[in-house]
Enzyme design. Structure first.
Site, PDB file in Angstrom:
ATOM      1  N   ARG A 172      42.185  57.464  23.826  1.00  0.00           N
ATOM      2  CA  ARG A 172      42.545  57.946  24.971  1.00  0.00           C
ATOM      3  C   ARG A 172      43.145  59.475  24.745  1.00  0.00           C
ATOM      4  NH1 ARG A 172      42.634  55.610  30.098  1.00  0.00           N
ATOM      5  NH2 ARG A 172      44.635  56.765  30.573  1.00  0.00           N
ATOM      6  N   ARG A 176      44.645  66.912  17.673  1.00  0.00           N
ATOM      7  CA  ARG A 176      44.259  68.389  17.235  1.00  0.00           C
ATOM      8  C   ARG A 176      45.034  69.309  16.301  1.00  0.00           C
ATOM      9  NH1 ARG A 176      46.061  69.172  23.120  1.00  0.00           N
ATOM     10  NH2 ARG A 176      44.088  68.514  24.357  1.00  0.00           N
ATOM     11  N   ARG A 251      48.304  43.937  32.713  1.00  0.00           N
ATOM     12  CA  ARG A 251      49.562  43.921  32.474  1.00  0.00           C
ATOM     13  C   ARG A 251      50.233  44.613  33.634  1.00  0.00           C
ATOM     14  NH1 ARG A 251      53.290  42.532  29.138  1.00  0.00           N
ATOM     15  NH2 ARG A 251      54.597  44.090  28.132  1.00  0.00           N
ATOM     16  N   ARG A 282      58.213  55.170  29.769  1.00  0.00           N
ATOM     17  CA  ARG A 282      58.273  56.691  30.213  1.00  0.00           C
ATOM     18  C   ARG A 282      59.132  56.865  31.361  1.00  0.00           C
ATOM     19  NH1 ARG A 282      51.579  57.134  31.084  1.00  0.00           N
ATOM     20  NH2 ARG A 282      51.852  55.429  32.137  1.00  0.00           N
ATOM     21  N   GLU A 304      59.673  53.710  33.728  1.00  0.00           N
ATOM     22  CA  GLU A 304      58.547  52.917  34.002  1.00  0.00           C
ATOM     23  C   GLU A 304      58.652  51.463  32.792  1.00  0.00           C
ATOM     24  OE1 GLU A 304      54.836  55.185  34.244  1.00  0.00           O
ATOM     25  OE2 GLU A 304      53.837  53.598  33.120  1.00  0.00           O
ATOM     26  N   TYR A 352      39.585  50.141  32.517  1.00  0.00           N
ATOM     27  CA  TYR A 352      40.716  50.937  32.231  1.00  0.00           C
ATOM     28  C   TYR A 352      40.343  52.562  33.019  1.00  0.00           C
ATOM     29  CZ  TYR A 352      44.616  52.856  29.746  1.00  0.00           C
ATOM     30  OH  TYR A 352      46.162  53.191  29.464  1.00  0.00           O
ATOM     31  N   ASP A 354      40.277  55.965  34.695  1.00  0.00           N
ATOM     32  CA  ASP A 354      41.212  56.954  35.341  1.00  0.00           C
ATOM     33  C   ASP A 354      40.581  57.409  36.708  1.00  0.00           C
ATOM     34  OD1 ASP A 354      43.086  57.223  33.398  1.00  0.00           O
ATOM     35  OD2 ASP A 354      42.065  58.472  32.249  1.00  0.00           O
TER      36      ASP A 354
HETATM   37  P1  FAD Z   1      43.782  50.827  43.386  1.00  0.00           P
HETATM   38  O1  FAD Z   1      44.377  51.912  43.568  1.00  0.00           O
HETATM   39  O2  FAD Z   1      44.677  49.775  42.515  1.00  0.00           O
HETATM   40  O3  FAD Z   1      43.434  50.086  44.739  1.00  0.00           O
HETATM   41  C1  FAD Z   1      43.105  48.713  45.063  1.00  0.00           C
HETATM   42  C2  FAD Z   1      43.931  48.233  46.284  1.00  0.00           C
HETATM   43  O4  FAD Z   1      43.300  47.093  46.735  1.00  0.00           O
HETATM   44  C3  FAD Z   1      45.351  48.196  46.146  1.00  0.00           C
HETATM   45  O5  FAD Z   1      45.758  49.193  47.191  1.00  0.00           O
HETATM   46  C4  FAD Z   1      45.673  46.970  46.458  1.00  0.00           C
HETATM   47  O6  FAD Z   1      46.906  46.864  46.931  1.00  0.00           O
HETATM   48  C5  FAD Z   1      44.368  46.481  47.233  1.00  0.00           C
HETATM   49  N1  FAD Z   1      44.376  45.176  47.166  1.00  0.00           N
HETATM   50  C6  FAD Z   1      44.190  44.499  46.051  1.00  0.00           C
HETATM   51  N2  FAD Z   1      44.134  43.146  46.477  1.00  0.00           N
HETATM   52  C7  FAD Z   1      43.862  42.942  47.780  1.00  0.00           C
HETATM   53  C8  FAD Z   1      43.699  41.927  48.730  1.00  0.00           C
HETATM   54  N3  FAD Z   1      43.636  40.731  48.288  1.00  0.00           N
HETATM   55  N4  FAD Z   1      43.748  42.112  50.023  1.00  0.00           N
HETATM   56  C9  FAD Z   1      43.902  43.596  50.605  1.00  0.00           C
HETATM   57  N5  FAD Z   1      44.198  44.373  49.665  1.00  0.00           N
HETATM   58  C10 FAD Z   1      44.058  44.099  48.241  1.00  0.00           C
HETATM   59  N6  FAD Z   1      44.415  57.933  36.179  1.00  0.00           N
HETATM   60  C11 FAD Z   1      44.281  59.382  36.084  1.00  0.00           C
HETATM   61  O7  FAD Z   1      43.063  59.682  36.245  1.00  0.00           O
HETATM   62  N7  FAD Z   1      45.309  60.009  35.542  1.00  0.00           N
HETATM   63  C12 FAD Z   1      46.543  59.626  35.529  1.00  0.00           C
HETATM   64  O8  FAD Z   1      47.556  60.271  35.177  1.00  0.00           O
HETATM   65  C13 FAD Z   1      46.810  57.986  35.871  1.00  0.00           C
HETATM   66  N8  FAD Z   1      48.103  57.457  35.699  1.00  0.00           N
HETATM   67  C14 FAD Z   1      48.376  56.101  35.854  1.00  0.00           C
HETATM   68  C15 FAD Z   1      49.604  55.566  35.770  1.00  0.00           C
HETATM   69  C16 FAD Z   1      49.673  54.241  36.077  1.00  0.00           C
HETATM   70  C17 FAD Z   1      50.962  53.786  35.886  1.00  0.00           C
HETATM   71  C18 FAD Z   1      48.442  53.627  36.482  1.00  0.00           C
HETATM   72  C19 FAD Z   1      48.761  52.071  37.004  1.00  0.00           C
HETATM   73  C20 FAD Z   1      47.329  54.171  36.687  1.00  0.00           C
HETATM   74  C21 FAD Z   1      46.902  55.397  36.499  1.00  0.00           C
HETATM   75  N9  FAD Z   1      45.813  56.073  36.502  1.00  0.00           N
HETATM   76  C22 FAD Z   1      45.623  57.349  36.396  1.00  0.00           C
HETATM   77  C23 FAD Z   1      44.747  55.246  37.019  1.00  0.00           C
HETATM   78  C24 FAD Z   1      44.362  55.242  38.320  1.00  0.00           C
HETATM   79  O9  FAD Z   1      45.681  54.808  39.348  1.00  0.00           O
HETATM   80  C25 FAD Z   1      43.063  54.446  38.864  1.00  0.00           C
HETATM   81  O10 FAD Z   1      42.117  55.025  38.165  1.00  0.00           O
HETATM   82  C26 FAD Z   1      42.923  54.293  40.453  1.00  0.00           C
HETATM   83  O11 FAD Z   1      43.903  54.572  40.950  1.00  0.00           O
HETATM   84  C27 FAD Z   1      42.088  53.256  40.749  1.00  0.00           C
HETATM   85  O12 FAD Z   1      41.760  53.119  41.941  1.00  0.00           O
HETATM   86  P2  FAD Z   1      41.214  51.679  42.610  1.00  0.00           P
HETATM   87  O13 FAD Z   1      40.840  51.861  44.194  1.00  0.00           O
HETATM   88  O14 FAD Z   1      40.152  51.102  41.647  1.00  0.00           O
HETATM   89  O15 FAD Z   1      42.402  50.852  42.621  1.00  0.00           O
HETATM   90  N1  UDP Z   2      50.508  55.868  23.346  1.00  0.00           N
HETATM   91  C1  UDP Z   2      51.208  55.872  22.294  1.00  0.00           C
HETATM   92  N2  UDP Z   2      52.472  56.693  22.278  1.00  0.00           N
HETATM   93  C2  UDP Z   2      52.415  57.465  23.385  1.00  0.00           C
HETATM   94  C3  UDP Z   2      51.714  57.525  24.260  1.00  0.00           C
HETATM   95  C4  UDP Z   2      50.738  56.557  24.328  1.00  0.00           C
HETATM   96  O1  UDP Z   2      51.326  55.020  21.494  1.00  0.00           O
HETATM   97  O2  UDP Z   2      53.833  58.322  23.475  1.00  0.00           O
HETATM   98  C5  UDP Z   2      49.287  54.942  23.483  1.00  0.00           C
HETATM   99  C6  UDP Z   2      49.795  53.470  24.063  1.00  0.00           C
HETATM  100  O3  UDP Z   2      49.005  52.689  23.370  1.00  0.00           O
HETATM  101  C7  UDP Z   2      49.192  53.701  25.171  1.00  0.00           C
HETATM  102  C8  UDP Z   2      47.685  54.561  25.082  1.00  0.00           C
HETATM  103  O4  UDP Z   2      48.153  55.343  23.883  1.00  0.00           O
HETATM  104  O5  UDP Z   2      48.744  52.650  26.012  1.00  0.00           O
HETATM  105  C9  UDP Z   2      47.148  55.341  26.071  1.00  0.00           C
HETATM  106  O6  UDP Z   2      48.102  56.245  26.588  1.00  0.00           O
HETATM  107  P1  UDP Z   2      47.990  56.801  28.146  1.00  0.00           P
HETATM  108  O7  UDP Z   2      49.126  57.939  28.134  1.00  0.00           O
HETATM  109  O8  UDP Z   2      46.519  57.202  28.423  1.00  0.00           O
HETATM  110  O9  UDP Z   2      48.126  55.673  28.929  1.00  0.00           O
HETATM  111  P2  UDP Z   2      48.295  55.317  30.673  1.00  0.00           P
HETATM  112  O10 UDP Z   2      48.835  56.865  31.147  1.00  0.00           O
HETATM  113  O11 UDP Z   2      47.019  55.022  30.876  1.00  0.00           O
HETATM  114  O12 UDP Z   2      49.310  54.348  30.757  1.00  0.00           O
END
Ligand code: FAD
Ligand code: UDP
Length: 372
Positions: A172, A176, A251, A282, A304, A352, A354
């Site tokens: 991911r 560079r 996780r 983070r 986090e 996984y 985004d």
């Molecule tokens: P979700 O946003 O998880 O929506 C699912 C919803 O269903 C939730 O609101 C949940 O409460 C609800 N639900 C589940 N079960 C039930 C139930 N039984 N009854 C009623 N409701 C229910 N993506 C990026 O592009 N850039 C980023 O920088 C980025 N950072 C991230 C950082 C973190 C810590 C995490 C966890 C994810 C990150 N993502 C990022 C990924 C991004 O959050 C997801 O791709 C996206 O939000 C997924 O959307 P979704 O609709 O699939 O799921």
């Molecule tokens: N990672 C790492 N060091 C860092 C940042 C990321 O080893 O400083 C690794 C780690 O395994 C992480 C993965 O790269 O789970 C993907 O990172 P990303 O920032 O895409 O994670 P996310 O935002 O999805 O949690």
């Protein structure tokens, strides 16, 4: 076209986009959400003039112009470019792995010197094809960076040895041989000015869509299955089937948010703690996602903490190793027994994803259902 009744379980990006497209085509849509607010993990909340990313930092990035234009209908995006820094026991390095990182670590100044160092260090693999995250990381950037910036972070984040994790996770991150700290290679990137929640609210703003928060699908699963023509389920696919084939692995995370009466805590939106001992991965300082708008005497930071997942916890990440992917395939097969349920999003499809990938997937599903 005959209008149908849709139940959308979950108001994240997948559910809300599907709801929006269904309503545009004249269907009746009910959205239920178990949290007390809409927007899933992209939810942001304004506190003291700062948009707080309640479920971890969300930076939008894509190379797909259509997806970029689609999301820009709902908010104006700023020019934020993610450039996290890594803190390894007090040593600061630029991310992703680029000439700034290599020069600080090795004192090299040219791409050729950096490449030579990487080649020298990756020789420990003896040309072996990388089969896990550790081998993949060493083959991309050598042993020093693996030890200081990857191993500790990765093993905390996933609660497993890097040798047991799939290689794709580390791919991911860009590597560079240029002095470029942009964490993403994508053409478009930014943060919606005013936060993400408005995007979801606009998607759901249609008289044909009724939204109810604080409702768990499993409280009335059978009733819902009988009542609606079609259900879009964006929760955990294994939970839908009462884990009958076994549990998929997830996780979880715990977020600790602190308000401080200072202007600038860490000088960057995202700082990664890459040693094994610091319990968090983070620290996010939310005001740096939007520039110069907030109070000089306030800042908000979130730490986090990765955590094991057990039933009842929030499943933030699927753990896409081969064992879990095999089990997921069995659940996907089982889902054919409920043809009026469509499983979508990060949890429904156990991927996984985004944000841009979820948007693409939701639009594809909606177009398959309703036509373009
Ligand atoms: P979700 O946003 O998880 O929506 C699912 C919803 O269903 C939730 O609101 C949940 O409460 C609800 N639900 C589940 N079960 C039930 C139930 N039984 N009854 C009623 N409701 C229910 N993506 C990026 O592009 N850039 C980023 O920088 C980025 N950072 C991230 C950082 C973190 C810590 C995490 C966890 C994810 C990150 N993502 C990022 C990924 C991004 O959050 C997801 O791709 C996206 O939000 C997924 O959307 P979704 O609709 O699939 O799921
Ligand atoms: N990672 C790492 N060091 C860092 C940042 C990321 O080893 O400083 C690794 C780690 O395994 C992480 C993965 O790269 O789970 C993907 O990172 P990303 O920032 O895409 O994670 P996310 O935002 O999805 O949690």
């Amino acid at each position: 076209m005959v209008s149908k009744s849709y139940l959308i379980v979950g108001s994240g990006l997948f559910g809300s986009i599907f709801a929006s497209e269904a309503a545009k085509k004249g269907n009746q849509v009910k959205v239920i959400e178990k949290r007390d607010h809409v927007a899933g993990n992209v939810y942001t909340k304004e506190i003291d003039g700062i948009q707080v990313h309640q479920y971890g930092a969300h930076i939008f990035h894509t190379s797909n112009k259509e997806i970029w234009e689609y999301i820009n209908q709902f908010a104006e995006f700023n020019r934020y470019t993610n450039s996290p820094v890594a803190n390894y026991n007090g040593e600061i390095y630029n991310l992703p792995f680029n000439m700034n990182t290599f020069s600080k670590l090795w004192g090299v100044t040219t791409p050729a010197e950096a490449q030579e160092k990487i080649d020298e260090q990756k020789a420990v693999l003896n040309g072996k094809k990388p089969e896990n995250l550790e081998e993949q990381a060493i083959s991309l950037i050598g042993t020093d960076i693996y030890q200081k910036l990857i191993k500790g972070y990765t093993e905390k984040q996933w609660g497993q040895k890097a040798t047991e994790l799939p290689a794709f996770i580390i791919r991911r991150l860009p590597v560079r041989l240029t002095y470029d700290n942009n964490y993403f290679n994508d053409t478009y990137q930014g943060i919606p000015i005013g936060g993400y929640t408005q995007i979801i609210e606009k998607m759901l703003d249609n008289p044909l869509i009724e939204v109810e928060t604080g409702i768990d699908f499993f409280d009335k699963k059978d009733e819902y299955l009988a009542k609606y023509d079609k259900i879009i389920f964006t929760g955990m696919i294994d939970q839908f089937f009462n884990y009958e084939l076994g549990e998929l692995q997830y996780r979880s995370l715990n977020f600790e948010t602190e308000e401080m009466n200072i202007d600038n805590y860490q000088g960057n939106a995202v700082v990664n703690y890459t040693d094994a001992e610091t319990p968090y991965t983070r620290v996010i300082e939310h005001k740096h996602f939007e520039f110069g708008k907030s109070d000089k005497n306030k800042t908000i930071v979130t730490r986090e903490y990765p955590a094991d997942w057990k039933r009842g916890d929030e499943p933030y990440y699927p753990v896409n190793n081969s064992k879990n992917n095999e089990l997921y395939k069995k659940y996907k097969k089982l889902s054919q027994t409920v043809p009026n349920v469509l499983f979508g999003g990060r949890l429904g499809q156990y991927r996984y994803y985004d944000m841009h990938q979820v948007i693409q997937s939701a639009l594809n599903s909606a177009h398959a259902e309703f036509g373009e």
